[in-house]
Each structure stands twice: as C-alpha cells, then as structure tokens.
Scaffold this motif. Sequence first.
Motif, PDB file in Angstrom:
ATOM      1  N   GLN B  44      14.213   1.027   3.764  1.00 44.96           N
ATOM      2  CA  GLN B  44      14.066  -0.421   3.939  1.00 44.96           C
ATOM      3  C   GLN B  44      13.891  -1.158   2.602  1.00 44.96           C
ATOM      4  OE1 GLN B  44      14.926  -1.181   6.932  1.00 44.96           O
ATOM      5  NE2 GLN B  44      14.885   1.001   7.369  1.00 44.96           N
ATOM      6  N   LYS B  47      16.263  -4.236   1.874  1.00 44.48           N
ATOM      7  CA  LYS B  47      16.147  -5.588   2.410  1.00 44.48           C
ATOM      8  C   LYS B  47      14.997  -6.329   1.769  1.00 44.48           C
ATOM      9  CE  LYS B  47      13.732  -4.201   6.667  1.00 44.48           C
ATOM     10  NZ  LYS B  47      14.059  -3.804   8.044  1.00 44.48           N
ATOM     11  N   ILE B  49      13.848  -8.243  -1.009  1.00 43.15           N
ATOM     12  CA  ILE B  49      14.393  -8.936  -2.175  1.00 43.15           C
ATOM     13  C   ILE B  49      13.303  -9.638  -2.975  1.00 43.15           C
ATOM     14  CG2 ILE B  49      16.661  -9.217  -1.110  1.00 43.15           C
ATOM     15  CD1 ILE B  49      15.934 -12.154  -0.584  1.00 43.15           C
ATOM     16  N   ARG B  63      12.400  -6.309  -8.000  1.00 46.61           N
ATOM     17  CA  ARG B  63      12.662  -6.552  -6.581  1.00 46.61           C
ATOM     18  C   ARG B  63      12.938  -5.229  -5.864  1.00 46.61           C
ATOM     19  NH1 ARG B  63      13.018 -12.006  -6.289  1.00 46.61           N
ATOM     20  NH2 ARG B  63      13.659 -13.062  -8.197  1.00 46.61           N
ATOM     21  N   PHE B  65      15.108  -3.998  -3.766  1.00 46.51           N
ATOM     22  CA  PHE B  65      16.417  -3.334  -3.756  1.00 46.51           C
ATOM     23  C   PHE B  65      16.756  -2.737  -5.119  1.00 46.51           C
ATOM     24  CE2 PHE B  65      17.328  -7.764  -4.760  1.00 46.51           C
ATOM     25  CZ  PHE B  65      18.357  -7.722  -5.681  1.00 46.51           C
ATOM     26  N   THR B 142      16.861  -7.746   7.509  1.00 38.28           N
ATOM     27  CA  THR B 142      17.996  -6.889   7.164  1.00 38.28           C
ATOM     28  C   THR B 142      19.295  -7.690   7.194  1.00 38.28           C
ATOM     29  OG1 THR B 142      16.884  -5.035   8.215  1.00 38.28           O
ATOM     30  CG2 THR B 142      19.223  -4.767   7.780  1.00 38.28           C
ATOM     31  N   SER B 144      19.863 -10.910   7.048  1.00 37.87           N
ATOM     32  CA  SER B 144      19.983 -11.982   6.058  1.00 37.87           C
ATOM     33  C   SER B 144      20.133 -11.419   4.643  1.00 37.87           C
ATOM     34  CB  SER B 144      18.760 -12.892   6.133  1.00 37.87           C
ATOM     35  OG  SER B 144      18.866 -13.932   5.193  1.00 37.87           O
ATOM     36  N   ASN B 145      19.279 -10.466   4.286  1.00 40.21           N
ATOM     37  CA  ASN B 145      19.227 -10.013   2.892  1.00 40.21           C
ATOM     38  C   ASN B 145      20.269  -8.960   2.542  1.00 40.21           C
ATOM     39  OD1 ASN B 145      17.066 -11.693   2.772  1.00 40.21           O
ATOM     40  ND2 ASN B 145      15.519 -10.109   2.577  1.00 40.21           N
ATOM     41  N   VAL B 146      20.718  -8.205   3.520  1.00 32.46           N
ATOM     42  CA  VAL B 146      21.673  -7.140   3.229  1.00 32.46           C
ATOM     43  C   VAL B 146      23.087  -7.520   3.687  1.00 32.46           C
ATOM     44  CG1 VAL B 146      22.180  -4.675   3.458  1.00 32.46           C
ATOM     45  CG2 VAL B 146      19.813  -5.462   3.521  1.00 32.46           C
ATOM     46  N   GLN B 170      11.779 -15.679   3.085  1.00 28.87           N
ATOM     47  CA  GLN B 170      13.128 -15.243   2.714  1.00 28.87           C
ATOM     48  C   GLN B 170      14.195 -15.904   3.585  1.00 28.87           C
ATOM     49  OE1 GLN B 170      12.920 -10.944   2.709  1.00 28.87           O
ATOM     50  NE2 GLN B 170      11.849 -10.908   0.744  1.00 28.87           N
ATOM     51  N   GLN B 173      14.732 -19.300   2.261  1.00 29.51           N
ATOM     52  CA  GLN B 173      15.579 -19.228   1.058  1.00 29.51           C
ATOM     53  C   GLN B 173      17.049 -19.158   1.447  1.00 29.51           C
ATOM     54  OE1 GLN B 173      13.887 -15.680  -0.885  1.00 29.51           O
ATOM     55  NE2 GLN B 173      13.412 -16.974  -2.647  1.00 29.51           N
TER      56      GLN B 173
END
Lengths: 108, 365
Positions: B44, B47, B49, B63, B65, B142, B144-146, B170, B173
């Motif tokens: 995980q 995801k 960030i 961060r 990732f 997951t 949204s960020n990935v 997030q 953002q």
Amino acid sequence: MGNKKEHPIVDFVETELVQVTVDGKPLWVSEGKPIAAALLQAGIDVFRFTEKRKAPRSLFCGIGQCNDCVMVVDGIPNVRTCVTRVQAGMVIETQMGLGKLGDINETM
Amino acid sequence: MISMKQCELLVVGAGPAGLGAAIEAARLGVSVLLIDENDTAGGQLFKQIHKFFGSKEHYAGTRGFQIGQALLREASALGVEVMLNARAVGLLDDGSVAVQYGKDLIQIQASKLILATGAKENAITFPGWTLPGVMTAGAAQTFSNVYDTLVGKNILMVGSGNVGLIVSYQLMQAGAHIKGLVEVLPAISGYGVHAGKIKRAGVPIWTKHTVLEAKGKRRVEEVVIGEVDDQRKPVYGTQKTLEVDTILLAVGLTPRVELASMAGCRLGVERILGGHLPVHNQEMLSTKDSVYVCGDLAGVEEANTALDEGRLAGTAAAEALGYSDAKTADKKRCLVEGLHDLRMGTFGEKRLDCKSRVIEKWSCV
C-alpha cells in the motif's frame, strides 16, 4: 466519475487508448488501468446485480480482497475488476447473480 | 499444473514489511523468494503520496510511493527473487506453501517462512451500505492516487483516524469535495497536523456523529447522519441529510491472519492493534519455530513500523538459517530500540503496551 486534471503531486503517465466492449457497446479506455477505474471514469458505476435481491454492487475495497466488484470478462464470471487490467478487445459484461459455471468451462 | 520450487527463505507479501524482511535476509546472504498476489510490489506504499514523518532513517520528508521505489531497487540489487501475481493459498502439512500463479499451482518448500500479509480494511453497516458509492477509504485512495480516478465528487468520510484525515485531504487535492467527516468518538482520533489541514480548508468534522442511512436507487444519492450519545446510540431529532454521491469508510483495519492461522501460529487478541494477530517474540518469531510474522499482520500500525519489523524478522530468520556477521546482534538491538522509539508519545504508548503484552503471551506458550 471522470478524469482529474493536473494532480499536484503525482505525475500520471498517459497510456494509449484501447477499445473494449461493455455490455455490447464499444468504449475507449486507457490501457493498463484496472477495469473498475476505466468504467468509473466512463461514468459506469454498477458492475453487477446480486443473485437473490438483484441489488446493484460496485467497487468496495479496491485491492482485490472483497470480491464486490466482479464482472463477466471475456466470458469468465467473477473477475475482480479492481485488480484486472484493461486490454484491447476485452469483452466486459455486467454480472447477473453468481455467473454461470458453463461460461468457465467453455473458456478453459 | 503443479510444480515444485525450493528456497531458503520465502517471504509472503511485498509491502514495506515483506520488502524490509527480504532485503535484510538477502544482505546476509540468504537466497530469498518474495511473493505477492498483486501485479506490482510495494503493497500500500504506492497509494501513500504524503510525506512521512520521523527521522532520516525512517525516510522523513519522503513520499510513500518513493519509499516503495527505493525499497524495490534495493531488493533487486541484493538479488531477491520477486514473484508477482503469486497468491499463497495455503500451507500444506509438510510445511510447504501452495501458491496460485496464474492457472498453475506451485508448491514452495522453504526452510523459513516470513509472513507479511498485511491487513484488510474494516467496514461498518447501516441501511444502504451495500449501494454503489459506499466503499472503503483505501479504495478511494488507491483509485485516486494510483489510477488517476476519482470515485466520487461529493463525499462523506466516516472516521477521523489518520486514514480518514489523510485520504480526505488527498481527495481534495485531486479535486473532490469533502462534505464532512463523522466520528463516533467525542474527539478526532488522528494526528492534529492532519486534521488541521482539512479543517483549515473549511471541512466540518462532526464528532459524536455517525451514519444512520445511505439513500439512493442505483448509487448513493444522499446520506443521513446523526448525533450519538455516550452509549453510541443515535439521539432522536439530530438527523441531518447531506447530498453526497460517495460514503467512504475509514473505520480501522484487521490483520490478515488466515495463513498464520493455517500455519498453526498461536493467535492473541489486541483490540488497539486490530483484533486477532499471531503472537510473536521480540524478534518477530511466531509460536512456530520456522514462521516469522511482521508488519500489519503482527498488529496494525503504520508503514515505518512495518518496515522495521520486517527488517528485524529478516535479520532474525537469516541468523536462524546460519547467516550472520559481526554486526548482526547490534543490528537487531538497534531495530528493537528503533521500534520502541516509533511507539513513543501519546499515540504510540497504547500500541507499545499491546506489543509488550503480545511478547509476554508468546513466552507463555
């Protein structure tokens, strides 16, 4: 629910668009995205209906653990769409109930 | 088709704990096989960030990732064999692990096993909770960020722990509107610094509130929230209806103990650490002498703790396999002390107590 533009932190790499079929209709989606993400971006948010109450289901855990987001993909039922990536030519269908065992035997 | 595979050390789960374990064992010369059910390693971390806190050793200012990428590079440089899309489905009587790899079944025989299977998100139920649009906060994070995909536009977050707070921020953002957070407890349960970010953006956090009902035909269209009393029972007349398309659940995590349990590891219950978990000693050895446990499986905490528990388990397993050097004892001591430090402060103390109890339970077996 649509594409985001210009994320402030992450640089997303644009991938090629490929065509898939969703419930008989053609759809252009970004290659390599999970099926669930591609469908949500296209505004499709019901992935299956339950066996008994015919209730709609969609994404729930997003990491392949809960099995709520399963659909019929290339004839195979119960495919977890949140961890299965889109490929050109995929045939994706809303799953009704548990899916048919016969579908699996034919494909295998 | 069933095939066989052998290795000295098998690590199940390539999140921060599993990567930490694989790296330290490989550094000492162990041949390590690291497997993960997903098609990418890193668990995980990918995801996450946000920038991590803490010291330089704990990647402060980096961060999540990026930490994942650094760990993967290190593992590969040390010769760790990584097998993805490989799901450990069971432990056989002879101690080998059955792994589903595509349509094949592989039987892996390892001298030592490190389980780093992580945790799963909890859910709460209420009328309408199965509607499309109700999902875990992690799913939204997951996607949204990935995957660059927002799961909703108008969102209610349930839970004000760090996951609820960070994911809310997030998603903002990324362009979503967070209508508010409900928290059943009388106070915000995550860090003030995370809560501050979303409060400053004008997002209300309703403490002593919960979700009463999600309404909608084919997906969530509105949500009814209400105040609760000291017994967490809804207070009549306090209901409020909000127009949202998405309800995210950030209500804790539970260790994924299935494999540990199948291996015969003794489980204990620690509510603060997520419920049932395999009891272990200070060096992450379970009650089975060839099975180590680490990360969220050994008690839900956060990524840095998971990474260091992994490093400790990897070092201890390597030593048990006969691989150690002059620095090994020192290294283990440093990791144990570092873990202790990570559990300091108001938020960490309860976890520290639980961990001491887990270790005590291990010694009683």
